[in-house]
Enzyme design. Structure first.
Site, PDB file in Angstrom:
ATOM      1  N   GLU A  68       6.959  -9.024  -4.853  1.00 29.06           N
ATOM      2  CA  GLU A  68       6.489  -9.577  -6.132  1.00 29.06           C
ATOM      3  C   GLU A  68       7.015 -10.985  -6.388  1.00 29.06           C
ATOM      4  OE1 GLU A  68       7.476  -6.543  -9.036  1.00 29.06           O
ATOM      5  OE2 GLU A  68       6.474  -4.988  -7.874  1.00 29.06           O
TER       6      GLU A  68
ATOM      7  N   ASN B  56       5.126  -8.198  -0.066  1.00 22.58           N
ATOM      8  CA  ASN B  56       4.582  -7.033  -0.767  1.00 22.58           C
ATOM      9  C   ASN B  56       4.361  -7.361  -2.236  1.00 22.58           C
ATOM     10  OD1 ASN B  56       4.067  -4.116  -0.849  1.00 22.58           O
ATOM     11  ND2 ASN B  56       5.967  -3.939  -2.026  1.00 22.58           N
TER      12      ASN B  56
ATOM     13  N   HIS C  37      -0.983   0.038  -7.091  1.00 21.24           N
ATOM     14  CA  HIS C  37      -0.792   0.812  -8.326  1.00 21.24           C
ATOM     15  C   HIS C  37      -2.057   0.639  -9.150  1.00 21.24           C
ATOM     16  CE1 HIS C  37       3.377   1.805  -7.615  1.00 21.24           C
ATOM     17  NE2 HIS C  37       3.652   0.543  -7.342  1.00 21.24           N
TER      18      HIS C  37
ATOM     19  N   GLU D  37       2.437   1.406  -1.957  1.00 23.62           N
ATOM     20  CA  GLU D  37       2.936   2.142  -3.135  1.00 23.62           C
ATOM     21  C   GLU D  37       1.798   2.805  -3.904  1.00 23.62           C
ATOM     22  OE1 GLU D  37       5.436  -0.378  -5.607  1.00 23.62           O
ATOM     23  OE2 GLU D  37       6.313  -1.373  -3.870  1.00 23.62           O
TER      24      GLU D  37
ATOM     25  N   ASP E 199      -0.718   4.727  -6.106  1.00 25.70           N
ATOM     26  CA  ASP E 199      -0.940   5.780  -7.106  1.00 25.70           C
ATOM     27  C   ASP E 199      -2.094   5.370  -8.001  1.00 25.70           C
ATOM     28  OD1 ASP E 199       0.491   3.953  -8.744  1.00 25.70           O
ATOM     29  OD2 ASP E 199       2.283   5.207  -8.825  1.00 25.70           O
TER      30      ASP E 199
END
Ligand code: 9MR
Length: 385
Positions: free
Chosen positions: A170, A221, A257, A286, A288
């Site tokens: 990030e 990432n 996400h 990651e 979801d």
């Protein structure tokens, strides 16, 4: 430690389970073991989950720890420490390291024949107080010294045990942040201290990590990095700059996400392809898919079906690009998901609180099962990528 050929779960596990069953019941009644995600995955793709080592493997804070661990070992070929390798957990004081949670993840992975994704070395969040305080007066030289020592200590400790590292996490601002998309030279204490040449610092972080573990694939990432957008354009430029400068950048990770409040970006595969064309590996790191829930706290049938489609969309974008090395979900059960603590949303993972498999789980299982050589662009077994 060599990471290839990637070992699928030892056949002996299945064999001994069958023997035990055969002893217990007449052969005709024995039901074959249910397929798992890791067994269904193509040989050149790791299917992973995040796990918080300190809470789930050492202290068993939440419900059904034994069942949780059994599923974690059965279903996944890769683990990402959800928090245990972040600065605040690992390096609480300038001269104090606490490796307990990270060690627990690595030990669990070893015991279950799993790979480990390291997460993360340079991030603006979850830094210990001493970093936040000291950074107010750091010169770039001081910031570099602290960062280099941390990177060499941590990557060196796990050298040979980690197949992919999220080296930078990030580091790019969003469209909606003041100043728009650009490197986080304000929020990130290290980039701030070296704001004269933040790309130079980032290149060195990759160099320090590579020197400490030449086998690990080193990733950048971020979230909101699935499709082609202003943020991923900035990463694409950053990647080219780092590579031109000889930095050992080797991968691009999209966190994924997602929320059902927003659409699915169909340019995801094309985005992965452009990074792969630079010679990088790519990964879903990651995943979801959260959603706003009704007053009863339950999703609708339509939301459940759309969630499965979104998970499938993420997986297909990865399967469609041979350079996609891993697909990781950010936790697999709703009881342990980070989502409800942060958003007024939920139901984000592939299993319920009671480990009931959702349609999203079966979408992944089916997608992996279908991705056999000849039916997807993945490399046939035995050929080097
Ligand atoms: O899941 C993590 C949660 O337990 C932590 O409280 C949180 C702190 O910022 O970080 C979560 O993981 C984040 C990951 O490290 C980076 N990408 C976003 C993830 C969700 O916030």
């Amino acid at each position: 430690m060599s990471h290839s050929p990637r070992t699928k779960r030892a056949a002996t596990v299945a064999a001994s389970a069958v023997t035990a069953l055969a002893l217990a019941v007449p052969a005709a009644q024995a039901t074959p073991p249910e397929p798992t995600l890791r067994d269904a995955a193509p040989h050149d793709l790791e299917i992973g989950s995040a796990v918080w080592g300190k809470n789930e493997l050492l202290h068993h804070d939440r419900k059904n720890p034994r069942q949780f661990q059994a599923i974690l070992g059965d279903e996944f070929g890769s683990l990402t420490p959800e928090n245990d390798m972040k600065w605040a957990e690992l390096h609480p004081e300038p001269d104090v390291y606490d490796f307990s949670g990270a060690d627990a993840v690595v030990a669990f992975a070893k015991a279950n024949g799993q790979e480990v994704r390291g997460h993360t070395l340079l991030w603006h969040s979850q830094n210990p107080e001493w970093v936040t305080e000291a950074s107010a007066s750091w010169t770039c030289e001081e910031a570099r010294d602290v960062l280099e020592d941390h990177v060499r200590t941590v990557v060196g400790r796990y050298a040979g045990e980690i197949y992919e590292w999220d080296v930078i996490n990030e580091v790019m601002q969003d469209d909606w942040d003041a100043g728009g998309v650009r490197l986080r030279t304000e929020a990130n204490p290290f980039l701030k201290a070296c704001s004269v040449d933040p790309v130079g610092l980032i290149g060195d972080v990759f160099r320090w990590a590579h020197e400490s573990d030449p086998e690990a694939l080193l990733f950048m990432n971020d979230y909101n990095a699935e499709g082609i957008n202003t943020k991923t354009d900035a990463y694409y430029e950053l990647a080219q700059e780092l590579l031109a400068d000889g930095a050992p950048l080797q991968g691009f990770g999209a966190q994924a996400h997602l929320s059902l409040q927003y659409g699915f970006d169909d340019s995801m595969q094309a985005n992965f392809e452009r990074f792969a064309d630079l010679g990088l590996k790519v990964a879903v790191t990651e995943a979801d898919v959260r959603m706003p829930l009704g007053d009863d706290g339950e999703p609708t049938a339509e939301q459940i079906a759309t969630q499965a489609e979104r998970y499938d969309g993420l997986l297909q974008a990865c399967l469609g690009v041979p350079a996609c090395t891993s697909f990781t979900v950010w936790g697999f059960d709703d009881a342990r998901s980070w989502v409800p603590g942060v958003f007024p949303e939920g139901y984000a993972t592939i299993m319920t609180e009671d480990f009931e498999k959702k349609p999203a789980y079966f979408a992944l299982l089916d997608g992996l099962t279908d991705a056999t050589p000849g039916r997807s662009p993945r490399t046939p077994p035995g050929l080097n990528r």
